[in-house]
Scaffold this motif. Structure first.
Motif, PDB file in Angstrom:
ATOM      1  N   LYS A  33       3.136  12.585   2.911  1.00 39.69           N
ATOM      2  CA  LYS A  33       2.698  11.229   2.570  1.00 39.69           C
ATOM      3  C   LYS A  33       1.195  11.198   2.323  1.00 39.69           C
ATOM      4  CE  LYS A  33       6.361   8.884   5.168  1.00 39.69           C
ATOM      5  NZ  LYS A  33       6.663   7.930   6.256  1.00 39.69           N
ATOM      6  N   ARG A  36      -2.486  10.885  -5.768  1.00 34.60           N
ATOM      7  CA  ARG A  36      -2.443   9.688  -6.613  1.00 34.60           C
ATOM      8  C   ARG A  36      -3.846   9.144  -6.855  1.00 34.60           C
ATOM      9  NH1 ARG A  36       2.311   6.597  -6.381  1.00 34.60           N
ATOM     10  NH2 ARG A  36       1.151   5.022  -7.568  1.00 34.60           N
ATOM     11  N   TRP A  67      -3.440   5.420   8.065  1.00 36.31           N
ATOM     12  CA  TRP A  67      -4.833   5.279   7.599  1.00 36.31           C
ATOM     13  C   TRP A  67      -5.774   6.115   8.460  1.00 36.31           C
ATOM     14  CZ3 TRP A  67      -4.352  -0.769   7.920  1.00 36.31           C
ATOM     15  CH2 TRP A  67      -3.356  -1.188   7.026  1.00 36.31           C
ATOM     16  N   TRP A  99      -0.625  10.604  -1.284  1.00 36.37           N
ATOM     17  CA  TRP A  99      -1.613   9.526  -1.449  1.00 36.37           C
ATOM     18  C   TRP A  99      -2.904  10.050  -2.076  1.00 36.37           C
ATOM     19  CZ3 TRP A  99      -6.102   9.864   1.675  1.00 36.37           C
ATOM     20  CH2 TRP A  99      -7.017   8.830   1.479  1.00 36.37           C
ATOM     21  N   ARG A 129       0.825  -1.207   0.000  1.00 38.96           N
ATOM     22  CA  ARG A 129       0.000   0.000   0.000  1.00 38.96           C
ATOM     23  C   ARG A 129       0.861   1.260   0.000  1.00 38.96           C
ATOM     24  NH1 ARG A 129      -3.196  -3.614   3.074  1.00 38.96           N
ATOM     25  NH2 ARG A 129      -5.302  -3.769   2.239  1.00 38.96           N
ATOM     26  N   LEU A 130       0.288   2.343  -0.514  1.00 34.26           N
ATOM     27  CA  LEU A 130       0.982   3.632  -0.482  1.00 34.26           C
ATOM     28  C   LEU A 130       1.127   4.119   0.958  1.00 34.26           C
ATOM     29  CD1 LEU A 130      -0.645   5.489  -3.513  1.00 34.26           C
ATOM     30  CD2 LEU A 130       1.516   4.286  -3.433  1.00 34.26           C
ATOM     31  N   LEU A 131       0.064   3.992   1.730  1.00 28.93           N
ATOM     32  CA  LEU A 131       0.118   4.275   3.156  1.00 28.93           C
ATOM     33  C   LEU A 131       0.233   2.934   3.870  1.00 28.93           C
ATOM     34  CD1 LEU A 131      -2.613   7.069   3.499  1.00 28.93           C
ATOM     35  CD2 LEU A 131      -0.150   7.323   3.195  1.00 28.93           C
ATOM     36  N   PHE A 159      -4.269   1.724  -2.930  1.00 26.83           N
ATOM     37  CA  PHE A 159      -4.732   3.031  -2.452  1.00 26.83           C
ATOM     38  C   PHE A 159      -5.527   2.933  -1.155  1.00 26.83           C
ATOM     39  CE2 PHE A 159      -4.900   4.066  -7.210  1.00 26.83           C
ATOM     40  CZ  PHE A 159      -3.604   4.549  -7.205  1.00 26.83           C
ATOM     41  N   CYS A 174      -7.093   2.277   2.642  1.00 24.67           N
ATOM     42  CA  CYS A 174      -6.740   2.440   4.060  1.00 24.67           C
ATOM     43  C   CYS A 174      -7.741   1.606   4.847  1.00 24.67           C
ATOM     44  CB  CYS A 174      -6.816   3.900   4.480  1.00 24.67           C
ATOM     45  SG  CYS A 174      -5.714   5.007   3.571  1.00 24.67           S
TER      46      CYS A 174
END
Length: 514
Positions: A412, A419, A302, A416, A294-296, A509, A511
């Motif tokens: 960050k 994106r 999240w 996110w 995941r990006l995060l 993408f 969370c």
């Protein structure tokens, strides 16, 4: 098993011999492999050392049942290795002579003290008796003397004096029963120290034996893990889970409350190690499918993303989907200090119908402050960004603001969100600002496998409307846009919930709700 055939008339066949071995299957694993020296035997893999020993013994017994009885005319098999199995290394040169072999040929089984290999061989009864712990399985039948005048016996006397030794490398002169020396008992060896795990001594008489073997093996694996130069949190979590199960069983056996508490602590340690592994790798292993990068990567990130959407839902200065999306993106740009940089593409790429009018409304109500005109902001480029300020996000006198994350977390979260709303397929299908806001909202309202809502039961429409202000009639249109952009699959709008699944493409993408 192998045989060496005679190359000359006065040479005879070497005794048969084969070995069954028990070895570790790999580093960091409790699995073992059982192998046999016979080429036709396939390797076996077992989950534990106790299961491997049972399989090795069963395999050897099957060979012994199928093997023919020992042959009286063979050479002692241990001569091929200079009687190493029962002659001490210091005496090997002087004592490992053919004259030491004698007596009837037997089929014997020899094993090492640690139970790592088992060897069956045709040898003389004297060597079998000299090998500590050797078990004689079968004895060769007495054979009649060879015909007179053969090359092997022409120069030998037809009878042996009374009391003379009988050599296993020569056939006996006359048929008759031969005595087999009684194998000497295995020497008494000092017990190894009791196994230990978590500073606890494992009783040598603990039952069942499988539990004791598991505890001993776990203790060794934990000590081996402590010698590692680099941590392996996934391996540590597996070890802690095994320890929790083993200690729970141990507590059930003897009723010790402290063991049950230790098992509970091991469960907590396993959960913590698994969680740390997910944070470091950015992957989740809770679902049945493959891990998702995941990006995060962390649950705290999240929650911070959800806190920004919730803050905007409560403090948005203008109504409407487009205003809400722009406010979310500007909030993420200025969240830490209330100030940030903006370029024209950051606004024009959001799919807004009239971005200039919307920015003027935000500056007109005082929510956004810019140094020049709106046209200058929309014309600015990355090499000359426009500084913007959101007064409501500026830190108060005590240094606190509406958000708890720091300056390293803010980019960050902003990256996110950028994106998500500028996803290639959203741009290709010309998704509206409302569809992009819905995509951003749904990315924070999924279960781990990508199902919408807590536990995959769907997102309630009333809570969805708080973050993405859209009516039930308009919601279906936005869902259709996300389906066309390969964001949603199996999406259904009911009277109370939005049910569906985010596609595998957009899972990085997400969370997940924890």
């Amino acid at each position: 098993m192998t045989e060496a055939t005679a190359s000359e008339l006065n040479e005879r066949v070497l005794g048969r011999r084969w070995t069954v071995r028990l070895d570790a299957a790999g580093r960091g694993s409790a699995a073992v492999r059982v192998s046999c020296s016979r080429p036709s035997c396939a390797e076996q893999r077992l989950p534990s050392a106790s299961a491997g020993r049972a399989a090795a013994v069963a395999h050897l017994k099957a060979h012994l049942r199928a093997a023919p009885e020992p042959r009286a005319e063979v050479y002692c098999a241990c001569r091929a290795e200079s009687c190493r199995m029962h002659i001490r290394p210091a005496d090997r040169q002087t004592h490992a002579q053919p004259w030491r072999c004698g007596g009837a040929v037997v089929l014997a089984v020899v094993t090492d003290r640690e139970g790592r290999w088992w060897q069956a061989l045709e040898c003389c009864s004297r060597c079998a008796a000299a090998a500590p712990g050797a078990q004689v399985v079968a004895t060769a039948r007495a054979a009649s003397g060879p015909p007179a005048g053969t090359p092997d016996t022409a120069d030998r006397p037809s009878t042996a004096p009374a009391g003379a030794p009988q050599f296993s490398d020569r056939p006996p002169p006359a048929a008759g029963p031969r005595e087999v020396p009684v194998p000497r008992s295995a020497p008494t060896r000092r017990r190894h120290p009791h196994g230990k795990i978590a500073q606890r001594v494992i009783p040598h008489d603990l039952q069942p034996v499988v539990l004791r073997d598991e505890l001993v093996e776990l203790g060794e694996l934990f000590r081996s893990y402590q010698q590692r130069t680099e941590p392996d949190l996934a391996l540590l979590a597996d070890l802690q889970e095994r320890k929790a199960r083993a200690f729970t069983t141990w507590a059930n056996v003897n009723g010790d409350v402290n063991l049950r508490l230790e098992a509970r602590r091991a469960e907590q340690a396993a959960t913590a190690a698994r969680f740390q592994h997910q944070q470091r790798t950015g992957c989740s292993t809770d679902s049945d499918g493959p891990a998702v990068p995941r990006l995060l990567t962390m649950p705290t990130q999240w929650e911070h993303a959800r806190s920004v959407l919730a803050h905007v839902a409560d403090h948005s200065p203008l109504p409407g989907l487009e205003a809400r999306l722009l406010v979310v993106m500007l909030t993420l740009r200025t969240a830490h200090t209330g100030a940030g940089n903006l370029v024209g593409q950051d606004v024009t790429a959001l799919g807004l119908v009239d971005p200039e009018d919307l920015v003027e409304k935000l500056t007109g109500c005082g929510w956004l402050c810019i140094p020049g005109t709106v046209g200058d902001l929309l014309a600015s480029r990355p090499e000359n960004p426009t500084p913007v300020t959101v007064p409501s996000l500026v830190a108060r006198g005590d240094g606190t603001g509406p958000f708890t994350f720091g300056k390293k977390m803010r980019p960050k979260l902003s990256g996110w969100a950028q994106r998500v709303v500028s996803d290639k397929k959203l741009r290709k299908t010309k998704a509206t600002a409302g569809a992009r806001l819905l995509a951003l909202t749904l990315a924070t309202r999924t279960s781990d496998p990508g199902r919408l809502g807590p536990g995959g039961r769907g997102v309630p429409l009333d809570s969805l409307a708080a973050w993405c202000p859209v009516g039930p009639g308009e919601l279906q249109h936005l869902v259709d846009q996300l389906t066309a952009a390969d964001w949603l699959a199996e999406a259904t709008v009911t009277d109370t919930h939005l049910i569906g699944q985010l596609t595998e493409r957009v899972l990085p993408f997400t969370c997940p709700l924890t």
